[in-house]
Design a protein around this motif. Structure first.
Motif, PDB file in Angstrom:
ATOM      1  N   ALA A 130       2.178   6.174  -5.418  1.00 28.91           N
ATOM      2  CA  ALA A 130       2.162   4.946  -6.201  1.00 28.91           C
ATOM      3  C   ALA A 130       3.314   4.913  -7.198  1.00 28.91           C
ATOM      4  O   ALA A 130       3.672   5.921  -7.803  1.00 28.91           O
ATOM      5  N   GLY A 177      -2.878  -2.993  -2.214  1.00 26.23           N
ATOM      6  CA  GLY A 177      -2.874  -1.572  -1.882  1.00 26.23           C
ATOM      7  C   GLY A 177      -3.771  -1.217  -0.711  1.00 26.23           C
ATOM      8  O   GLY A 177      -3.765  -0.073  -0.244  1.00 26.23           O
ATOM      9  N   SER A 208       0.817  -1.205   0.000  1.00 27.09           N
ATOM     10  CA  SER A 208       0.000   0.000   0.000  1.00 27.09           C
ATOM     11  C   SER A 208       0.856   1.263   0.000  1.00 27.09           C
ATOM     12  O   SER A 208       2.000   1.265   0.475  1.00 27.09           O
ATOM     13  N   THR A 209       0.265   2.354  -0.524  1.00 31.66           N
ATOM     14  CA  THR A 209       0.931   3.656  -0.474  1.00 31.66           C
ATOM     15  C   THR A 209       0.995   4.195   0.950  1.00 31.66           C
ATOM     16  O   THR A 209       1.777   5.099   1.228  1.00 31.66           O
TER      17      THR A 209
END
Length: 247
Positions: free
Chosen positions: A54, A149, A7-8
């Motif tokens: 991202a 994500g 994930s960001t």
């Protein structure tokens, strides 16, 4: 590096393997230090990835002996976003297929209806998933999609009980039709069709327990009336067409 994506947002723990890692003083994701890291052995470090936008980043380990960089080693994935589900409702037994639309859906690992996993799902594209609905209890439930994500925002889907017809008034009339009948029962609010035998007829939903339908002309004798909604089809109720008298 394993896993090599996440994930960001911060918080994903990864394992770096290599050599001469003892005494590491820094682990960088791009130019950003890891949230934390632990040197497990001369060949392994665990690190918590920091937040980032991202895309791919280099991962660097710094020790008193120098610096080692693995290019594009970790890929930050945007969390999925759901925009809608169609159709919006279906039967308690599930088994129907719905289409979820949104963004960043391509790497979906789970689709859930409340806490229950979809019976199955297919990722059609980055913006669309088809899913087979599991069984559920009557009422709304939140649908979510999970990827590496993260988990999406919820969208609402409603489980509907099938219509139930308890009374039909009148339950007979002329074969020429042209009149109306009143059906009482339950779960009529989402009615999509009323059939006289196999023929659809006009109807008006008065309330969830009250429906008025047009009587169609037909041959004399009994005919089954059914009510259909996204929740299913009612058990048939009999209406009798009566032939006119002959003199």
């Amino acid at each position: 590096m394993s896993p090599n994506q996440g994930s960001t947002s911060a918080g994903n723990t990864v394992t770096l393997t290599g050599t001469n890692l003892t005494g590491a003083t820094s682990v960088l994701f791009g130019a950003t230090p890891a949230t934390s890291f632990t040197v497990v052995s001369p060949t392994q470090i665990t690190a918590v990835a920091p937040a980032a936008t991202a895309g791919p980043v280099d991962v660097t380990v710094v020790t008193p002996g120098g610096t080692s960089t693995l290019p594009n080693a970790y890929f930050y994935v945007s969390p999925p976003v759901l925009l809608g589900v169609a159709p919006l409702s279906g039967p308690l037994a599930g088994g129907n297929t719905v289409t979820l639309t949104g963004t960043h859906l391509i790497e979906a690992t789970a689709v859930r209806f409340g806490a229950t996993a979809a019976t199955s799902f297919t990722v059609v594209s980055d913006t669309q998933i088809t899913a087979v609905v599991p069984a559920g209890a009557a009422g709304p439930v939140q649908v979510t999609v999970t990827t590496v994500g993260g988990t999406s925002n919820p969208v609402s889907y409603t489980y509907l009980a099938a219509p139930i017809v308890t009374t039909l008034v009148p339950n007979q009339g002329p074969a020429s039709g042209g009149s109306t009948v009143t059906l009482t029962g339950s779960n009529f609010a989402q009615t999509t069709m009323v059939l006289f035998g196999a023929v659809p007829t006009g109807f008006t939903v008065v309330s969830d327990t009250h429906l008025v339908a047009d009587v169609l002309a037909g041959v004399a004798g009994p005919v089954a009336i059914t009510v259909t909604s996204p929740g299913g089809t009612s058990a048939p109720t009999t209406y009798t067409r009566v032939a006119p008298p002959g003199i």
